[in-house]
Design an enzyme around this catalytic site. Structure first.
Site, mmCIF file in Angstrom:
data_model
loop_
_atom_site.group_PDB
_atom_site.id
_atom_site.type_symbol
_atom_site.label_atom_id
_atom_site.label_comp_id
_atom_site.label_asym_id
_atom_site.label_seq_id
_atom_site.Cartn_x
_atom_site.Cartn_y
_atom_site.Cartn_z
ATOM 1 N N CYS A 173 29.702 -11.308 -76.906
ATOM 2 C CA CYS A 173 29.057 -10.307 -76.103
ATOM 3 C C CYS A 173 28.960 -8.938 -76.609
ATOM 4 C CB CYS A 173 30.155 -9.988 -74.745
ATOM 5 S SG CYS A 173 31.628 -9.165 -74.993
ATOM 6 N N GLU A 178 37.420 -13.332 -78.967
ATOM 7 C CA GLU A 178 37.161 -12.686 -80.227
ATOM 8 C C GLU A 178 38.098 -11.411 -80.289
ATOM 9 O OE1 GLU A 178 35.214 -13.438 -77.847
ATOM 10 O OE2 GLU A 178 33.032 -13.861 -78.715
HETATM 11 N N1 THU Z 1 34.056 -13.996 -72.933
HETATM 12 C C1 THU Z 1 34.596 -14.274 -74.125
HETATM 13 O O1 THU Z 1 35.863 -14.386 -74.475
HETATM 14 N N2 THU Z 1 33.773 -14.010 -75.564
HETATM 15 C C2 THU Z 1 32.610 -13.607 -75.248
HETATM 16 O O2 THU Z 1 32.015 -13.406 -76.218
HETATM 17 C C3 THU Z 1 31.966 -13.784 -73.969
HETATM 18 C C4 THU Z 1 32.655 -13.635 -72.830
HETATM 19 C C5 THU Z 1 35.017 -14.294 -71.719
HETATM 20 C C6 THU Z 1 35.349 -13.025 -71.032
HETATM 21 C C7 THU Z 1 35.646 -13.782 -69.788
HETATM 22 O O3 THU Z 1 36.955 -14.010 -69.776
HETATM 23 C C8 THU Z 1 34.767 -14.862 -69.690
HETATM 24 O O4 THU Z 1 34.180 -15.029 -70.941
HETATM 25 C C9 THU Z 1 33.687 -14.556 -68.646
HETATM 26 O O5 THU Z 1 32.969 -13.412 -68.837
#
Ligand code: THU
Length: 234
Positions: free
Chosen positions: A189, A158
């Site tokens: 997240c 994002e």
């Molecule tokens: N991650 C995302 O790209 N977007 C989110 O909203 C949640 C987590 C990624 C970050 C990291 O590379 C992996 O997922 C595990 O946390």
């Protein structure tokens, strides 16, 4: 893209670093622009070189050299050391490479595009790829998550999309779609929610889940009582 135009894309409402930007040259010769993208929760700020490196890695490329005018200079020596990149004294000659365009080609099937982006994710630590499409006034911007040696300096899909969009001069976002093939109920997240609320509070978040279902939510509903304070504007 010239550096004076790039400076105007900076988003620095909370500091005096109003024109911090960089141009990162990838091994492929592609040039990745980066601007300072601040957040009201200061630790969520993305500095130009940090974002440009993630943008480059998320394009299956590697950083080679960079030019920066960043007055803050935050973490530049860290990134230089990590990727053994050369600091250029002058703006790289655009004739030497083409500028990276973060915009997707015409999209007829967004779910297919989200799936096609997944192999670009850099997930050396998690093996948990995520892709994002950000619908802006200038076109649809792509993003995937990028993990680097220091876990806390990786960027979610994002935020890669938001950084790329702002570094390309886009400012208005009406929707973001996200997908994670290894996820269950896929949802941004907390850190991304704070950034999303700052940029697109009344836009739609379209979440594509592991069981092929999807749901859509107004961003502001994903983060009720988000952090804000009128005292922080500068
Ligand atoms: N991650 C995302 O790209 N977007 C989110 O909203 C949640 C987590 C990624 C970050 C990291 O590379 C992996 O997922 C595990 O946390």
């Amino acid at each position: 893209m010239n550096i004076n135009q790039l400076k105007t894309y900076c988003y620095s409402p909370y500091s005096s670093y109003k024109e911090d930007c960089c141009l990162l040259v990838g091994v492929s010769g592609t040039i990745y622009p980066g601007v300072r993208v601040e957040n009201i929760s200061f630790p969520l700020t993305i500095t130009p070189l940090h974002g440009a490196i993630c943008s480059c890695l998320a394009n299956n490329d590697q950083p080679a050299a960079y030019f920066s005018n960043a007055a803050s200079g935050e973490l530049e020596s860290y990134w230089e050391n990590q990727y053994k990149i050369e600091r250029l004294a002058d703006v790289p000659d655009p004739a030497a490479g083409s500028f990276f365009s973060p915009f997707a080609e015409e999209i007829t099937d967004p779910v297919k595009t989200l799936k096609d982006l997944i192999p670009l994710a850099v997930t050396s630590h998690s093996d948990f790829p995520v892709s994002a499409l950000l619908y802006s006034e200038k076109g649809i911007v792509t993003g995937v998550n990028v993990e680097v040696t220091s876990w806390s300096l990786g960027l979610c899909a994002e935020r890669v999309a938001i950084f790329r969009a702002i570094s390309a001069g886009a400012r208005n976002f009406k929707k973001m779609a996200i997908y994670a093939p290894n996820g269950d109920f896929n949802s941004p997240c907390g850190a991304c929610r704070q950034v999303l609320v700052e940029w697109m509070p009344s836009a739609q978040m379209e979440l594509h889940h592991g069981d092929h279902s999807w749901s859509t939510h107004e961003t502001v509903h994903l983060l009720p009582f988000a952090f804000s304070s009128s005292k922080l504007d500068k």
